[in-house]
Scaffold this motif. Structure first.
Motif, PDB file in Angstrom:
ATOM      1  N   LEU A 246       0.821  -1.209   0.000  1.00 60.37           N
ATOM      2  CA  LEU A 246       0.000   0.000   0.000  1.00 60.37           C
ATOM      3  C   LEU A 246       0.857   1.261   0.000  1.00 60.37           C
ATOM      4  O   LEU A 246       0.439   2.286  -0.545  1.00 60.37           O
ATOM      5  N   VAL A 247       2.039   1.196   0.605  1.00 61.57           N
ATOM      6  CA  VAL A 247       2.961   2.333   0.499  1.00 61.57           C
ATOM      7  C   VAL A 247       3.299   2.579  -0.966  1.00 61.57           C
ATOM      8  O   VAL A 247       3.441   3.728  -1.411  1.00 61.57           O
ATOM      9  N   GLY A 248       3.406   1.498  -1.731  1.00 63.73           N
ATOM     10  CA  GLY A 248       3.634   1.615  -3.171  1.00 63.73           C
ATOM     11  C   GLY A 248       2.362   1.803  -3.961  1.00 63.73           C
ATOM     12  O   GLY A 248       2.376   1.668  -5.191  1.00 63.73           O
ATOM     13  N   ARG A 249       1.244   2.111  -3.264  1.00 64.74           N
ATOM     14  CA  ARG A 249      -0.053   2.387  -3.888  1.00 64.74           C
ATOM     15  C   ARG A 249      -0.534   1.221  -4.761  1.00 64.74           C
ATOM     16  O   ARG A 249      -1.250   1.412  -5.734  1.00 64.74           O
ATOM     17  N   LEU A 250      -0.092   0.015  -4.417  1.00 63.41           N
ATOM     18  CA  LEU A 250      -0.480  -1.198  -5.150  1.00 63.41           C
ATOM     19  C   LEU A 250      -0.166  -1.093  -6.641  1.00 63.41           C
ATOM     20  O   LEU A 250      -0.834  -1.729  -7.463  1.00 63.41           O
ATOM     21  N   SER A 251       0.833  -0.307  -6.957  1.00 64.26           N
ATOM     22  CA  SER A 251       1.192  -0.140  -8.365  1.00 64.26           C
ATOM     23  C   SER A 251       2.701  -0.108  -8.594  1.00 64.26           C
ATOM     24  O   SER A 251       3.146  -0.357  -9.713  1.00 64.26           O
ATOM     25  N   ILE A 295       1.169   1.872   9.665  1.00 61.66           N
ATOM     26  CA  ILE A 295       1.545   2.175   8.285  1.00 61.66           C
ATOM     27  C   ILE A 295       0.333   2.064   7.361  1.00 61.66           C
ATOM     28  O   ILE A 295       0.109   2.914   6.490  1.00 61.66           O
ATOM     29  N   VAL A 296      -0.457   1.002   7.544  1.00 63.07           N
ATOM     30  CA  VAL A 296      -1.640   0.803   6.705  1.00 63.07           C
ATOM     31  C   VAL A 296      -2.607   1.960   6.866  1.00 63.07           C
ATOM     32  O   VAL A 296      -3.122   2.517   5.883  1.00 63.07           O
ATOM     33  N   VAL A 297      -2.886   2.335   8.108  1.00 64.77           N
ATOM     34  CA  VAL A 297      -3.854   3.411   8.360  1.00 64.77           C
ATOM     35  C   VAL A 297      -3.375   4.720   7.754  1.00 64.77           C
ATOM     36  O   VAL A 297      -4.119   5.411   7.041  1.00 64.77           O
ATOM     37  N   VAL A 298      -2.129   5.075   8.027  1.00 69.41           N
ATOM     38  CA  VAL A 298      -1.606   6.346   7.523  1.00 69.41           C
ATOM     39  C   VAL A 298      -1.571   6.353   5.996  1.00 69.41           C
ATOM     40  O   VAL A 298      -1.984   7.330   5.345  1.00 69.41           O
ATOM     41  N   THR A 299      -1.114   5.253   5.409  1.00 71.80           N
ATOM     42  CA  THR A 299      -1.012   5.192   3.956  1.00 71.80           C
ATOM     43  C   THR A 299      -2.373   5.283   3.290  1.00 71.80           C
ATOM     44  O   THR A 299      -2.574   6.071   2.347  1.00 71.80           O
ATOM     45  N   LEU A 300      -3.325   4.497   3.772  1.00 76.63           N
ATOM     46  CA  LEU A 300      -4.643   4.512   3.160  1.00 76.63           C
ATOM     47  C   LEU A 300      -5.363   5.831   3.410  1.00 76.63           C
ATOM     48  O   LEU A 300      -6.100   6.312   2.548  1.00 76.63           O
ATOM     49  N   PHE A 301      -5.148   6.404   4.575  1.00 82.49           N
ATOM     50  CA  PHE A 301      -5.819   7.674   4.868  1.00 82.49           C
ATOM     51  C   PHE A 301      -5.285   8.791   3.983  1.00 82.49           C
ATOM     52  O   PHE A 301      -6.026   9.666   3.540  1.00 82.49           O
ATOM     53  N   LEU A 302      -3.980   8.741   3.685  1.00 85.11           N
ATOM     54  CA  LEU A 302      -3.378   9.788   2.863  1.00 85.11           C
ATOM     55  C   LEU A 302      -3.512   9.511   1.374  1.00 85.11           C
ATOM     56  O   LEU A 302      -3.671  10.437   0.575  1.00 85.11           O
ATOM     57  N   LEU A 303      -3.447   8.221   0.999  1.00 80.59           N
ATOM     58  CA  LEU A 303      -3.416   7.881  -0.421  1.00 80.59           C
ATOM     59  C   LEU A 303      -4.640   7.097  -0.871  1.00 80.59           C
ATOM     60  O   LEU A 303      -4.673   6.606  -1.998  1.00 80.59           O
ATOM     61  N   GLY A 304      -5.641   6.954  -0.003  1.00 81.62           N
ATOM     62  CA  GLY A 304      -6.787   6.107  -0.322  1.00 81.62           C
ATOM     63  C   GLY A 304      -7.446   6.463  -1.634  1.00 81.62           C
ATOM     64  O   GLY A 304      -7.873   5.593  -2.394  1.00 81.62           O
ATOM     65  N   VAL A 422     -12.206   5.271  11.933  1.00 79.30           N
ATOM     66  CA  VAL A 422     -11.800   6.554  11.351  1.00 79.30           C
ATOM     67  C   VAL A 422     -11.285   6.402   9.918  1.00 79.30           C
ATOM     68  O   VAL A 422     -11.665   7.174   9.030  1.00 79.30           O
ATOM     69  N   PRO A 423     -10.429   5.392   9.624  1.00 74.70           N
ATOM     70  CA  PRO A 423     -10.009   5.236   8.221  1.00 74.70           C
ATOM     71  C   PRO A 423     -11.161   4.940   7.268  1.00 74.70           C
ATOM     72  O   PRO A 423     -11.052   5.208   6.065  1.00 74.70           O
ATOM     73  N   ALA A 424     -12.267   4.389   7.790  1.00 70.25           N
ATOM     74  CA  ALA A 424     -13.407   4.073   6.924  1.00 70.25           C
ATOM     75  C   ALA A 424     -14.050   5.326   6.351  1.00 70.25           C
ATOM     76  O   ALA A 424     -14.838   5.237   5.400  1.00 70.25           O
ATOM     77  N   LEU A 425     -13.724   6.482   6.916  1.00 68.93           N
ATOM     78  CA  LEU A 425     -14.256   7.724   6.374  1.00 68.93           C
ATOM     79  C   LEU A 425     -13.618   8.068   5.041  1.00 68.93           C
ATOM     80  O   LEU A 425     -14.172   8.867   4.272  1.00 68.93           O
ATOM     81  N   ARG A 426     -12.450   7.464   4.760  1.00 71.00           N
ATOM     82  CA  ARG A 426     -11.758   7.750   3.512  1.00 71.00           C
ATOM     83  C   ARG A 426     -11.672   6.547   2.579  1.00 71.00           C
ATOM     84  O   ARG A 426     -11.489   6.726   1.382  1.00 71.00           O
TER      85      ARG A 426
END
Length: 670
Positions: A246-251, A295-304, A422-426
């Motif tokens: 997810l840090v690599g945005r799955l790409s 890491i998962v929460v921060v990454t998805l919240f910022l890059l979701g 909270v991450p579910a909001l994004r």
């Protein structure tokens, strides 16, 4: 400084496994749009295949085995590695052909639970097919060391890191330099266009599944001697790997690989600081497992919003929801059956009945949150365990009486559920499943398995009393008292009826609107964020009540009562029962872990050791063939029969009338 660097390099072996799994997750997502929670399980099987071949020469298969050597003459290392990697490759290819290809156009929920089911199936099968207690990994890579900046570094760790980087580079080269790889990337953007140009997305995906399965098997086998053999750890290596992916945005293969290596080293450094006198005692266990969750929460919240989604041929239809209706007659029937089951049983069977009643409440929390609101949660048992351990403190140290203690403990779980929400909001869908699974693993490691927070001897829970009446679970040799069983039934009934009223009212309609289309729900005035938080709050409260009841039924809680695997198994059973209906929760409770179904399987059929394999197998079948579960299928059959009988009667009546009219016409002619 030298010691610090030594731990940094020590973490490269585990980091290499993370990196390869992360690169594989990126590749599979690019080819299919699926986040595969079973990726680590492929490596798990390969590791044990090689261990068995090198121990006694037995090539273990899912069914049967082949003797290729003996204890005195084990299979040569090169051949064992080749067979181990091949077995992981076959598992990955079968996963694509049998499970995920039929679910290509299925809802995300079906894909997630199928992936979880496959993970459970392979792990349970490893426990059944291999002698896990007596198998050990043999060294494969060189055991020499070199000095780097004053630190002694294992050559094997450097080799594993180099292999991980090579695999990431190879996968990137495949996707960017080969015709098939470029076509795979194109099909992820527009599947219809790829088909029109003559490429089969399924065939292209099969190539990626094969490559990534082989890569995971190889790195697992090579790293096994360094990191050891453990059924659970290999399976859940997918969580830090998902964090890296997810840090690599799955790409990005490069970023995912670098993040995996860095994460492994960082966790090793945490182990190093654990030895320091200035490091707090409460942070000396489980903190490394909590890092991926952060890491998962921060990454998805910022890059979701920038995580790529796969282009499909059409809209995906969600499973149908059955709106519950509180009716007196069905309620009395269910309660009567439950009371009769309690009264007519004793010992282990009554314990199974009580456990089924409790599990149905936790399953109902999944029905509300996942089936009704559409938020995929894999952390129900973590919320239940949080309330259970809180109840221990409240009942023994603060002497909070029943039922105030159970309510306060459930509110503690509610607060944690809102925090996880909270991450579910994004984010939503499979990404939210990643967050909740990471949260469950972090809570299990950092809280439940932390000696500073949870004593190794367990947490005592005082027996509940009400108006001087002892409602304790045991009385002498009586395993489950009648008073306790009826108390559990009353609590679960009150909670179930309250939730059914919520689901059938305005709040339930708002949840269904959010589940269907968040933007459309917001356009008609529904507060999407508040609805999601409310769903998580109510769901975690229900799970918390269930966790407290489990605590009362045990009398003493340990971390083993609320493991992530138990939570995932209950999710599997809820999906099998019907995750969009209240009756599905009742079915899940009946066949859930240690419930009536388990007792029957264990005591009557003597098949208790096969419970997890059976549960995972049924889940996979349901996910592929019948996404609405048992309850949904039964309801659909009843509705079809109800509609078919009047149609048949009308048809027969019409035929009789036509015949009579024909007779009258013939008589008139004569």
């Amino acid at each position: 400084m030298g010691q610090f660097l030594q731990f940094v390099f020590l973490g490269l072996s585990t980091g290499a496994v993370y990196a390869v799994l992360a690169s594989s997750l990126v590749g599979v997502h690019a080819a299919t749009g699926i986040i595969n929670f079973a990726q680590g399980a492929f490596a798990l099987w390969a590791v044990y295949v090689v261990a068995a071949l090198r121990t006694d020469g037995t090539f273990v298969l899912p069914l049967g085995s082949i003797a290729l050597g003996s204890e005195d003459h084990p299979v040569p290392m090169a051949a064992a590695i080749a067979l181990g990697v091949a077995s992981a490759t076959v598992w990955a290819l079968l996963a694509h052909l049998v499970v995920f290809r039929p679910l290509r156009q299925a809802p995300v929920l079906a894909q997630v639970v199928a992936s979880v089911g496959l993970m459970l199936f392979i792990q349970a099968l490893v426990g059944l097919r291999f002698d896990t207690e007596n198998l050990f990994a043999a060294p494969i890579l060189p055991e020499s060391t070199v000095s780097v900046a004053g630190a002694l570094v294992n050559v094997s760790d450097l080799i594993l890191a180099a292999i991980a980087i090579t695999i990431a580079v190879g996968l990137r080269a495949y996707f960017t330099l080969t015709t098939a790889g470029i076509a795979t990337r194109a099909s992820s953007e527009d599947e219809l266009a790829a088909r029109l140009t003559g490429y089969s997305p399924d065939r292209l995906a099969a190539i990626v599944w094969t490559l990534t399965g082989a890569a995971c098997g190889l790195i697992g086998v090579l790293a096994a001697f360094t990191i050891g053999l453990n059924e659970t750890s290999y399976t859940f290596y997918v969580i830090p790997a998902l964090a890296a992916a997810l840090v690599g945005r799955l790409s990005s293969f490069g970023v995912a690989c670098a993040a995996g290596l860095t994460l492994g080293s960082f966790q090793a450094v945490i182990l190093w600081v654990d030895t320091k006198d200035w490091w707090p005692n409460w942070a000396q266990a489980g903190l490394g497992d909590a890092v991926p969750f952060v890491i998962v929460v921060v990454t998805l919240f910022l890059l979701g919003g920038r995580i790529p989604a796969r282009g499909s041929l059409g809209a995906v239809k969600m499973p149908a929801v059955r709106i519950p209706r509180v009716a007196i007659t069905p309620t009395l029937v269910v309660l009567t059956v439950a009371v009769l089951a309690i009264v007519a049983t004793t010992g282990t069977w009554r314990y199974g009945v009580v456990t089924s009643i409790i599990l149905s409440l936790i399953a109902l929390s999944l029905v509300l949150l996942t089936g009704y609101l559409g938020q995929i949660s894999l952390a129900s048992m973590a919320f239940a365990g949080t309330a259970g351990f809180a109840l221990s403190k409240l009942s023994t140290e603060w002497h909070v009486p029943f039922p105030l203690g159970i309510i306060a403990a459930a509110l503690t779980a509610t607060a944690l559920g809102i925090l996880v929400a909270v991450p579910a909001l994004r984010i939503r869908g499979a990404q939210l499943a990643v967050v909740t699974l990471a949260a469950a693993l972090a809570i299990q490691s950092f809280v439940f398995n932390n000696p500073s927070l949870t004593p190794a001897q367990g947490n005592i829970i005082a027996d509940p009393t009400l108006f001087g009446i002892d409602l304790g679970v045991r009385d002498g040799t009586n395993l489950v008292t009648l008073r306790f069983a009826l108390m559990v039934l009353v609590v679960v009934t009150i909670c179930t009826l309250a939730v059914m009223r919520i689901m059938a009212g305005a709040t339930g309609r708002a949840m269904l609107a959010v589940r269907s289309n968040e933007r459309a729900a917001a356009s008609v005035g529904i507060d999407v964020a508040a609805t999601k938080l409310l769903g998580f709050a109510v769901s975690s409260f229900l799970a918390g009540i269930g966790g407290c009841l489990i605590g009362y039924s045990r009398g003493q809680l340990s971390a083993g009562s609320f493991t992530v695997m138990i939570g995932l198994t209950l999710l599997a059973m809820t999906y099998v029962g019907g995750i969009t209906s209240v009756s599905g929760a009742f079915i899940a409770g009946t066949v859930g872990p240690l419930g009536v179904g388990y007792v029957f399987l264990n005591q009557t059929l003597d098949l208790g050791e096969y419970y997890e394999v059976i549960a995972a197998s049924v889940l996979l079948l349901m996910a592929v063939l019948n996404p609405v579960g048992v309850a949904g299928a039964v309801t659909s059959a009843i509705e079809w029969l109800t509609a078919a009988i009047p149609r048949r009667r009308n048809h027969e009546t019409t035929g009789d009338n036509a015949a009579q009219s024909g007779k009258k016409a013939a008589a008139h002619v004569r």
